[in-house]
Design a protein around this motif. Sequence first.
Motif, PDB file in Angstrom:
ATOM      1  N   ALA A 414      45.260  48.603  30.217  1.00  0.00           N
ATOM      2  CA  ALA A 414      44.157  49.342  29.927  1.00  0.00           C
ATOM      3  C   ALA A 414      43.982  48.713  28.608  1.00  0.00           C
ATOM      4  N   GLU A 417      41.828  46.449  27.851  1.00  0.00           N
ATOM      5  CA  GLU A 417      40.114  46.643  27.798  1.00  0.00           C
ATOM      6  C   GLU A 417      39.707  47.505  26.842  1.00  0.00           C
ATOM      7  N   THR A 441      42.241  40.773  35.406  1.00  0.00           N
ATOM      8  CA  THR A 441      41.087  40.420  36.524  1.00  0.00           C
ATOM      9  C   THR A 441      41.355  41.043  37.420  1.00  0.00           C
ATOM     10  N   TRP A 443      38.259  43.236  35.864  1.00  0.00           N
ATOM     11  CA  TRP A 443      38.597  44.343  35.082  1.00  0.00           C
ATOM     12  C   TRP A 443      38.129  45.681  35.070  1.00  0.00           C
ATOM     13  N   SER A 444      37.998  46.791  34.647  1.00  0.00           N
ATOM     14  CA  SER A 444      37.818  48.431  35.456  1.00  0.00           C
ATOM     15  C   SER A 444      36.400  48.079  35.307  1.00  0.00           C
ATOM     16  N   ALA A 445      35.940  49.593  36.206  1.00  0.00           N
ATOM     17  CA  ALA A 445      34.369  49.602  36.561  1.00  0.00           C
ATOM     18  C   ALA A 445      34.164  50.435  35.078  1.00  0.00           C
ATOM     19  N   ARG A 446      34.330  50.674  34.220  1.00  0.00           N
ATOM     20  CA  ARG A 446      34.033  51.845  32.895  1.00  0.00           C
ATOM     21  C   ARG A 446      33.619  50.151  31.998  1.00  0.00           C
ATOM     22  N   PHE A 447      34.866  49.281  32.089  1.00  0.00           N
ATOM     23  CA  PHE A 447      34.648  48.268  31.017  1.00  0.00           C
ATOM     24  C   PHE A 447      33.605  46.946  31.444  1.00  0.00           C
ATOM     25  N   SER A 448      33.578  47.221  33.125  1.00  0.00           N
ATOM     26  CA  SER A 448      33.036  46.216  33.516  1.00  0.00           C
ATOM     27  C   SER A 448      31.055  46.690  32.932  1.00  0.00           C
ATOM     28  N   HIS A 477      33.642  43.788  38.121  1.00  0.00           N
ATOM     29  CA  HIS A 477      34.371  45.032  39.112  1.00  0.00           C
ATOM     30  C   HIS A 477      33.498  45.199  40.180  1.00  0.00           C
ATOM     31  N   ASP A 479      32.336  48.137  41.576  1.00  0.00           N
ATOM     32  CA  ASP A 479      31.434  49.573  40.928  1.00  0.00           C
ATOM     33  C   ASP A 479      30.226  48.760  40.145  1.00  0.00           C
TER      34      ASP A 479
END
Length: 519
Positions: A414, A417, A441, A443-448, A477, A479
């Motif tokens: 975290a 990222e 990997t 990645w989080s949806a936010r970072f993507s 991600h 999302d």
Amino acid sequence: MSSPVPSRSFRDWWHDLQAAALVGTARRAVPALSDLGLAATPERSDEALLAGAALGGAAILAGHRAPPFRARPPAPVDEHREAPRVAVQLLELVLGQPPAGAEQREALALHWLQACARAGCRVPHALLPSLLDLATTSRRLRPAAAAVLDQRGEWLARHRDDWAWVADSTAAARATAGTDLSGATAPLPGRDAAAGDGPPGRVEPEDWARLSSTERPAVVARLRAADPASGRALVESTWDHDTASARRAHLEAIRIGLGPDDEELLERALDDRAASVRELAAALLDGLPESARAARMADRLRPLLEQRGGLRRSLEVALPDEPDRAAVRDGLTKPPRGRSARGWWLERLAAGAPLTVWTDATGADPATTLSRLSDADALSGIRTAVRERHDSDWAAALLARAWEPTLLPALGPADREAALLARLGAGEVGSVVAALGTLTTPWSARFSLHLLAALGGAKAPALHVSPVMPHLLAGLHPDALGALEAWLARLRDDRHLATLLRNLLQFHSVRRSITEAFR
């Protein structure tokens, strides 16, 4: 009209033909084809010789008996169920017509194989040859493919020499998983006797001794991931007889799961006759801040540190003197070309000593301590120590001082990222793109989503997207697929970028379908 009758035996005629070919038609006449009751012999001797060789050779081949047929034992019964129908259809698509282009076939196949193994399934029999052929050309796929071949796949692989890698992959996997090798259909290389029962994760010494030098490091690495002690025990069992290159390769595998229990072996390696082994042992000991070597390095470093000043304090670092024999053994060796010897020794001291030496000298936290330190060699050594020990507090303090992507793995997923998100917020798209390989990997949806937005807003986005396609394929991600579709829909004239995004979208769509097919 009756057929001509042979005037001599084929054996005698063939012997005379061979003699004419050996000594030359000028010295020996070519036997006539009519001697065998065949057509007339050509008038020219060279043509007669070639005609005789062709007909005689064909007659010999035609007269050979086929070797006796020996039926091979049938394949054992498979132990796992076949993959679901939808998943099989997706594998057929990946193997035959990969939707994101042939260059993405390997990544999709790897995801399918891993999902299949997690679900406890096997590859359908009809697709075994195609999968074996693909994995033969891609070493990356071999362990994952071997895990889902089941009994029929392993049986089939023994029928072709270019599929021999299956035996090595399954044997190594079973050895490190603690499988009783006496029941294995693909024994360890060189093994011809059944192995006895052993504790989980154990590789018998005789199996280890028979492994080739190229196979051993992989076995140690797998063992170290689950049981570091068992991997180290194998390395120690043949250490005195291994070559220098083998000892170094085994030490590289010891890096996995490195801990205090490895100190004795590394101390032994500091006295190795090969400089390459000694250097690696010292580098690995940099990752053990509680070792005896770390304490020795701390004793050498402390006298060199002095805090000066009042309100604006600084931490001054003196250069070390010529090292004695013990210091040379601990890694204060001849510097690389172009480096100051005393600066190099200072860097090695900083890399090997506990980081608490620095905070003890200032009585402050890592960030404050670094703000008072300006010596480049000392800072380089501290960065090495932080990388080797994955010290997140010091890594964060160093990154706040100066951007250094090699320190990112020392942070938690975290925090990594978050550090890159901060760089994106500052408009540093290029530095983030260069550091994507350090992230866990997927990645989080936010970072993507933030990464796609930054790439879409960059100048010449294709120049950023193209080199990092492998990271986007592995990390994006699910999302974020909607944002990816929207970006693709906005494109007008950039065909190259459109192709990249379309392949990326298709890849992740199929990847998601594979995941869902095994649920």
